[in-house]
Design a protein around this motif. Sequence first.
Motif, PDB file in Angstrom:
ATOM      1  N   UNK A 770       0.406 -19.019  21.639  1.00 23.20           N
ATOM      2  CA  UNK A 770       0.450 -20.473  21.769  1.00 23.20           C
ATOM      3  C   UNK A 770       1.397 -20.946  22.885  1.00 23.20           C
ATOM      4  N   UNK A 771       2.069 -19.961  23.627  1.00 22.31           N
ATOM      5  CA  UNK A 771       2.948 -20.369  24.728  1.00 22.31           C
ATOM      6  C   UNK A 771       2.175 -21.234  25.732  1.00 22.31           C
ATOM      7  N   UNK A 772       2.848 -22.287  26.179  1.00 22.72           N
ATOM      8  CA  UNK A 772       2.263 -23.142  27.199  1.00 22.72           C
ATOM      9  C   UNK A 772       1.560 -24.360  26.637  1.00 22.72           C
ATOM     10  N   UNK A 773       1.278 -24.366  25.357  1.00 28.30           N
ATOM     11  CA  UNK A 773       0.586 -25.525  24.744  1.00 28.30           C
ATOM     12  C   UNK A 773       1.650 -26.473  24.206  1.00 28.30           C
ATOM     13  N   UNK A 774       1.666 -27.671  24.750  1.00 30.37           N
ATOM     14  CA  UNK A 774       2.752 -28.588  24.420  1.00 30.37           C
ATOM     15  C   UNK A 774       2.519 -29.344  23.106  1.00 30.37           C
ATOM     16  N   UNK A 775       1.284 -29.832  22.883  1.00 28.08           N
ATOM     17  CA  UNK A 775       1.015 -30.686  21.728  1.00 28.08           C
ATOM     18  C   UNK A 775       0.133 -29.957  20.704  1.00 28.08           C
ATOM     19  N   UNK A 776       0.230 -30.403  19.467  1.00 24.78           N
ATOM     20  CA  UNK A 776      -0.596 -29.855  18.379  1.00 24.78           C
ATOM     21  C   UNK A 776      -2.065 -30.169  18.651  1.00 24.78           C
ATOM     22  N   UNK A 777      -2.924 -29.175  18.569  1.00 27.90           N
ATOM     23  CA  UNK A 777      -4.367 -29.441  18.748  1.00 27.90           C
ATOM     24  C   UNK A 777      -4.905 -30.287  17.596  1.00 27.90           C
ATOM     25  N   UNK A 778      -5.945 -31.077  17.904  1.00 26.62           N
ATOM     26  CA  UNK A 778      -6.512 -31.987  16.899  1.00 26.62           C
ATOM     27  C   UNK A 778      -8.035 -31.831  16.837  1.00 26.62           C
ATOM     28  N   UNK A 779      -8.574 -32.151  15.661  1.00 29.98           N
ATOM     29  CA  UNK A 779     -10.034 -32.186  15.467  1.00 29.98           C
ATOM     30  C   UNK A 779     -10.372 -33.507  14.808  1.00 29.98           C
ATOM     31  N   UNK A 780     -11.640 -33.651  14.401  1.00 30.03           N
ATOM     32  CA  UNK A 780     -12.040 -34.908  13.771  1.00 30.03           C
ATOM     33  C   UNK A 780     -11.949 -36.067  14.726  1.00 30.03           C
TER      34      UNK A 780
END
Length: 845
Positions: A770-780
Amino acid sequence: MSDRPMNNKFRNEHELPIHEVIPQIKDALSSHRSAVLIAEPGAGKTTETPLALLNEPWLEGKKIIMLEPRRLAARSAAAYMSKMLGEQVGQTVGYRVRWDSKVSKDTRIEVVTEGILTRMLQADPELEGARLVIFDEFHERSIHADLGLALTLQSQSILREDLRILIMSATLHGERIAELLGDAPIIESKGRVYPVETRYVPILNQDDVETVMKRTIIQSIQHDQGDILAFLPGAKEIRRVQSALENEVPSDVILVPLYGNLPLEQQDAAIRPAPAGKRKVVLATSIAESSLTVEGITIVIDSGLQRVSKFSPRTGMAHLTTVKVSKASADQRRGRAGRLAPGICYRLWSEQEERMLRPFSVPEILEADLVPLALELAGWGTADPNDLLWLDVPPKGAYEHAVQLLEGLGALKADGSRSITTHGKAMASLGVHPRIANMLLKAKDLGLGYVAARLGALLQERDLFRGQDAARKTDIRLRLEALLQADEGVDIQEIDLAVMKRIKTEADHFMRILDIDDQPIQDSQIDMCGLLLCFAYPDRIGRRRSNGRYTLQNGRGAYFAHQDHVSEQDYIVAAELDDQGTESRIQLAAPVDGSELEQHFASHIEKQSNIYWDREAEAIRAKQVMRMGSIILRETQLANPSQDELLAILLEAIKHIGLQILPWKPKSKQLQQRMMFMHKQDDTFPDVSDEALLATLDSWLAPYVIGMKSRQDLERLDLAAILQSMLSWEQLRQLDEYAPTHMIVPSGSRIPIHYSDGESPYISVRLQEMFGLQETPRIGGGKVPITLHLLSPAQRPVQVTSDLASFWKHAYFEVKKDLKGRYPKHYWPDNPLEAIATHRAKPKS
């Protein structure tokens, strides 16, 4: 005799208290249709009242019918009145009892037992030749007396306004019976009773009633004067006490039994005075409690017990039980000692126990088997007992059971009308219990009348066999064989000769009323004993379910206490049960062949298609079942079961077991959870929760399981495809867009999204990916954050978060410190937001 004077010398020597109220009785019956006479013991009501009324103008020369509760009392009363008139029995005064009568065209007073009155009313509801019906000793409240009065009251009301009714009793609530009779006048007479001294002899814990009775009789013989009347509950106790006393009493003491099943000559001997120079000890049941005087008695010894029949609607069976007498009965017994001279009454209980006695005995109609009564009412044309007048209405539960049994016997129409059938009329005409009557009539049609006559007599008597081993011999055929061998002159040591004589006498009566000739008996006819018993006890046909245990047609369980040939048979019929506990012990039975049941009880047998889910086999079973009540006679495979029934049973099994019986693979389970997630976001999506799916099996699953019969068949289902079919094309598109199956993380790995928690979808991914991903992923549609289960290189959880930015900023450095120590070869950058995500230990250089 209509004008013949009474023997004045005889009368003057026997002036009785009843004479003082005779004018009141005459006045009451002259001005009213009914009257109640309460006369204490010794008043003389039984023999004086009918004679005093014989020439009353309203009688118009017609008959008086007087009911007595017992045969002995009826014959004794008729004989005494005839003696007072200087005549033979059968002239002015006669009697009718079961299987015996002495009447003539000149008879004006007929003394009858209660069942005889019922037969007379059924044959002639108007009682055309009679003007007065007297119910004597009505306080005993036998079921026949209550029935006889109910029928007589209706006859009086509808057909015979000129018919008089006189109720005579020693102990009775006169106001209650008077109200039933339309506020009839009540006349009271004191009895002629000499002083009776009461002595209490309580039974101690270590003693039994027979031991105390024996001891008290011996003491009374030694210290008191006069003859003794000892009350015991039943014939069994009488025989035991008599046997125990035979070698204990002086030679001048005669021991005499007195109970209902004794031959009439022995009953007559018991009430006659003792021979000159002898003393008499009469061992009696309640038969001697009222209605007759036992000559010479000045001492009564009362056990305080009596045997009564109680019916259980729960089991459908009646059984004899021993109960304490009522206060009224105890006083009646005590009065026997003071009829002719001062006397003594020994009571085998304490004064404290006496205070606990109930005031009156329970009326028989409230506790007895009501099958005979229900048949009589049907013959009378009454479907509902509430249409008649009763002191106590027959209990509804017992009456309903009686009606059901009579319908099963073919005595009543099974159309709900409760009308009597032709067969029912024939049963009623025999004057025996409807069970026995049905057996006798069916047997005659089969050419088995001779065997059935003996069998019917056996069933109405106590056991033919003597000794302790008799209880182990449950096969009733052994008794029938012994009886038939005795008929041929074979000496059989183990049978009771007195019982055998009574059985043969009763059987001969059955032969006469059925018009059956004597005929040789074949062994094969004895083997038909079980079938004959089935005609009497169809509700007690049983099928073996385990060693010695059976399920009866009425649903009750029953068992043999001792194993023998009968207890090993597939089918039996129980003629006698003890009705104790949850299962009844079988005391008398016979085997029956299943094919005989199918042949002779076809109307009782239901053919059912039995389609059910076999839990052990996890499959549907489809069988053709032949059922007789609660027992299954035969099962065969159902050739072409209905597809609709199969489907209904399968869906019901799934509902009962749960959705786990279906083949849920990871793909189909994830699809269900994704659809549930979407339903929470958008209620136009179908609800596919377990609860909703179970509730709607008919709509979503039924089309795919038609023809399936087992769990093995269900394994072929593609649940993912079935669930997808519930969605429109647009919903499928939205499902893939808003609830994807996987997520591509920065390392390039394709990680499955878990929807098991419908509120918080999550993925499990190694932290380094998950390195490099700043924000929490979202669905819906960007509304629902994916919860991240961050893992160590060894796939162990190190952090759960739904705020990735905060994790990098605050928690990462503590986690890094720990992981770097445990996994030093792995890549742990100081700035995770600028680091290269990797699924390896370190990113490629």
